[in-house]
Design an enzyme around this catalytic site. Structure first.
Site, short mmCIF file in Angstrom:
data_model
loop_
_atom_site.label_atom_id
_atom_site.label_comp_id
_atom_site.label_asym_id
_atom_site.label_seq_id
_atom_site.Cartn_x
_atom_site.Cartn_y
_atom_site.Cartn_z
N PRO A 172 20.11 71.28 64.21
CG PRO A 172 18.80 70.22 65.82
CD PRO A 172 19.07 70.27 64.34
CB CYS A 173 25.25 71.87 65.20
SG CYS A 173 25.28 73.51 64.48
#
Length: 152
Positions: free
Chosen positions: A121-122
């Site tokens: 989850p950047c």
């Protein structure tokens, strides 16, 4: 052996790549490259979990991942996997988590090179001032994902 699948998501086409039963790529595919036409059972499972995520029914992915990158990048991506659904973290905080408190710019570069979008989850990484900054899928997509995760 590599296998590819194009997953049509609410934020556009995602190109998924499996290598020997692990996910190595989930990338925004704006050009619409079509590589494999018959997905493997593993890629169908990836698509199923993404569909559940976009429907708000999944907060964590249960997939074998093997992103390709440097040791530093992999440390950053591992740290991103610890950021809870619906929460955000700054680049500086990520740098601190990996024991490199002054490496926040390098963390930003590693974040930019994340080969497995959404699942790693950047999109949960924001600027120190709380503003949305940089995202491979664009800031509108980043806002969409963060808003999705804030829904009850």
């Amino acid at each position: 052996m590599q296998h590819y699948y194009n997953y049509q998501s609410p934020i556009g086409n995602l190109l998924l790549r499996e290598e020997d039963g692990v996910l190595t790529l989930a990338a925004f595919n704006e050009e619409g490259y079509q590589l494999d036409s018959v997905p493997t059972p593993f890629l169908l499972e990836v698509a199923k979990q993404l569909k559940e995520y976009f429907a708000g029914a999944r907060q964590e992915f249960d997939l074998d991942l093997k992103p390709k990158g440097t040791d530093f990048q992999k440390r950053v991506w591992e740290a991103l996997l610890t950021v809870p659904y619906g929460e955000t973290i700054s680049y500086k905080q990520v740098a601190e988590r990996i024991g490199k408190p002054r490496a926040y710019r390098a963390v930003g570069l590693a974040n930019n090179r994340n080969p497995i979008a959404i699942i790693i989850p950047c999109h949960r990484v924001i600027g120190a001032d709380g503003k949305l900054v940089g995202y491979g899928g664009g800031l509108e997509t980043k806002r969409f994902l963060l808003d999705l995760e804030k829904r009850p």
